[in-house]
Design an enzyme around this catalytic site. Structure first.
Site, PDB file in Angstrom:
ATOM      1  N   ARG A  23      49.133 125.032  91.511  1.00  0.00           N
ATOM      2  CA  ARG A  23      50.667 124.893  91.694  1.00  0.00           C
ATOM      3  C   ARG A  23      51.549 126.316  91.566  1.00  0.00           C
ATOM      4  O   ARG A  23      51.228 126.647  90.208  1.00  0.00           O
ATOM      5  CB  ARG A  23      51.539 123.639  91.189  1.00  0.00           C
ATOM      6  CG  ARG A  23      52.905 123.417  91.468  1.00  0.00           C
ATOM      7  CD  ARG A  23      53.650 124.054  90.103  1.00  0.00           C
ATOM      8  NE  ARG A  23      55.198 124.009  90.492  1.00  0.00           N
ATOM      9  CZ  ARG A  23      56.142 124.468  89.629  1.00  0.00           C
ATOM     10  NH1 ARG A  23      55.605 125.205  88.764  1.00  0.00           N
ATOM     11  NH2 ARG A  23      57.306 124.323  89.898  1.00  0.00           N
TER      12      ARG A  23
ATOM     13  N   THR B 129      60.728 128.747  81.233  1.00  0.00           N
ATOM     14  CA  THR B 129      60.527 129.702  81.691  1.00  0.00           C
ATOM     15  C   THR B 129      60.947 130.807  80.819  1.00  0.00           C
ATOM     16  O   THR B 129      62.004 130.492  80.219  1.00  0.00           O
ATOM     17  CB  THR B 129      61.174 130.024  83.084  1.00  0.00           C
ATOM     18  OG1 THR B 129      60.779 128.838  84.056  1.00  0.00           O
ATOM     19  CG2 THR B 129      60.808 131.275  83.853  1.00  0.00           C
TER      20      THR B 129
END
Lengths: 395, 395
Positions: free
Chosen positions: B285, B257
């Site tokens: 998702r 991330t």
């Protein structure tokens, strides 16, 4: 507009006479335990292990029996609280027939959830049952009666959370799922994920053997009419034509959502919320409902919360978790925490709506800063209440 | 595995000598104010209003000048903290060339964000600049270098939050957006909504005049290789073949991330996070990144947080808001709050990852319970640090 807080408190502990009896039971139990331990160590000291064992076992058995009796005297409370959305809900806008119909819909959901708890079912099953019934009822903004987005489709969001674990599942922006709360439950139970959206969530539904429904299933005449009205207001605004406040705020389901929180016999909390969101919303807009901590949250350590209101405010203020954080970190009571979030923090930013909340002691809060909120509560202390307006006399 | 907490603390207040000087300044200012008020009321009592006005105005001007001087002596701190993901990041897995490349990528993003702050720009612009650079850098799991889902597509999530307001914008599950953080910013600035997902979010991008990119833009050879590996592990698991731990945990970007938090000269906090999520994830998702309160949160009242780790844990534990709630409600310091969430609460459930956080005083926290975390911090006290490993000597 006078916004008096209406919150509700339950006595979950036994009354005075029962309490004194319980105290005596617990006292006797404690005395037996301590005596058993003392005799045991004394006998060991005197090298009479066998005698000591017999005596202590007898006393422990007596203590256990007494404890069981004491627990039986104060059964764990069970409770369920539901909401069917907040908004401009007032007697002047309601015909007697419509009012009766809303009350009947709420009562059916409330009792369906409570029946699960009473039969010894889990709080998860109770909130699922209550929310599923409201999803199937076209008068509530969820499932069958979901409002339509700008493209004329119902785009559905739902979340469920198990206070034990805690575990959670959610779906957002699905177009072909009859009961989004059941799909959210499958995400929690059968996938490693918490949130699935749009086509991917529907793929998952199919993988799990869930049948999808055509989009027409959700297009009720009432919702199509609301969408046309909203588009009219939008066009008038774009053209600079003044619109009446009433038209802009039309429909008591402007902030519609359905939700439930429950406490089961085992002491587990659960929360569930389901919605069609906002009439005429942009395709792909997701509100607070499916976001854990925003519109839905449950944790046995603190509380279970389901929200209904202007989703964007609920997301930015992390409303559902904030209630529980105030309970956990600032040690507010559930009612104080809900009041702080709904009547102080949300009103400060202009966020309109309400929340329902429940804790493990069975305390119930149903608070809103909007005109009204469809709501209901039922518990093992005999309370059974359905309400819609701020000052609702019907119990 | 020894998991020693590494957190960092900045002295944001002036050093001893400066502090004494400031104290004297503030003392003199206070004395002047009080004297001005006293003389004024005394002169009024003696019916000499004109004299009193002159004296008091002179003293007030002196007080204001002194205050300004004192403020000038302690300029408001500015700071930016970034992360590029957490995971199995250790020297043994890293060639010198790759390590240098990661450090260069982090440094470029850190300095781009800091430059914005130094030129007097907003924290929002700073976090946007830093995150956009990491999105364009194929070695990080966001934008261009996003990992691929089970269908072989990059499916991107991003969120941004302005601590003033607070305001927020987010997008999830978009397939054709080069810089999801810019689209999240548009959602915040140009729509009434907070979260748009999937096709609806891309419609909004087009409405706002943003060009979309073909899916191939995101398909790098490295990510395609990772997806094949992950599918292999999955197939082996399904077939019951034992897989090596190393293979199962392969890739330091398993929990990749990118994110940034910043504090600008005006004292406003902001947070931004962007990701491709998990390799081989189910279509649709959505992790914690785009969920306000889970992976991203900023509020001038408490702090700014960006998370990186196993998203499902971050969602269930409302990680980003939890850090700020501990600061706000339990009055923990930023470092204590981050430690409590990352090293106690997340580890209790098995949630792996890290967070970066910043408060208005310029305190910086970068904490993780994983093997390593790509990270960097820079502020107006001369700190400039890039790190990857737990015990990282490079400053």
């Amino acid at each position: 507009m006078s916004l008096i807080t209406r919150s509700y408190r339950l006595r979950v502990y036994p009354n005075g006479a029962q309490r004194r009896l319980l105290d005596r039971w617990f006292g006797a139990t404690r005395w037996l335990w301590n005596t058993a331990l003392e005799i045991r160590s004394e006998a060991y000291r005197m090298s009479r292990p066998r005698l000591s064992e017999i005596i202590s076992v007898l006393l422990i058995v007596a203590a256990v029996l007494l404890s069981a009796a004491a627990c039986g005297a104060a059964p764990a409370p069970i409770a369920i609280v539901i909401h069917g959305g907040a908004g401009v809900i007032e007697p002047a806008k309601m015909s007697p027939a419509r009012e009766a119909s809303y009350r009947a819909g709420l009562a059916a959901a409330l009792d369906a959830g409570y029946d699960v708890l009473e039969r010894g079912g889990t709080s998860l099953d109770a909130v699922t049952a209550a929310v599923r019934l409201m999803e199937d009822d076209p008068q509530f903004n969820a499932g069958r009666g979901a409002v339509l987005n700008h493209d004329g489709d119902a785009e559905l969001d739902a979340a469920i959370m198990d206070g034990a674990g805690p575990r959670a599942g959610a779906v957002a922006a699905v177009l072909h799922v009859k009961n989004p709360i059941e799909l959210a439950r499958l995400v929690m139970d059968k996938s490693p994920h918490v949130l699935l959206v749009a086509g991917g969530a529907e793929d998952f539904a199919l993988e799990q053997g869930m049948a999808l429904v055509p989009r027409d299933y959700f297009r009720t005449a009432a919702r199509e009419h609301e969408l046309e009205e909203a588009r009219g207001v939008e066009a008038a605004r774009a053209a600079g034509t003044p619109t009446t406040r009433a038209a802009a705020a039309s429909g008591e389901n402007r902030m519609g959502t359905v939700g439930a929180v429950a406490l089961d016999r085992a002491g587990n909390l659960a929360a569930a919320t389901s919605t069609g969101g906002l009439t005429n919303k942009h395709r792909g807009r997701v509100g607070d409902t499916p976001l854990i901590g925003a519109g839905t949250y449950a944790n046995n350590e603190s509380c279970a919360v389901s929200g209904t209101g202007q989703g964007e405010y609920y997301i930015r203020q992390v409303v559902a978790y904030d209630v529980c954080a105030l309970v956990l970190y600032r040690h507010l009571t559930l009612l104080q925490a809900v009041h702080e979030v709904v009547q102080v923090k949300l009103r400060r930013t202009g966020g309109e709506g309400g929340v329902i909340a429940l804790d493990r002691a069975g305390n119930i809060a149903m608070d809103f800063n909007s005109v009204g909120m469809f709501r209901g509560a039922r518990d093992s202390h005999g309370r059974r209440q359905i309400a819609m307006y701020r000052d609702d006399a019907h119990h």
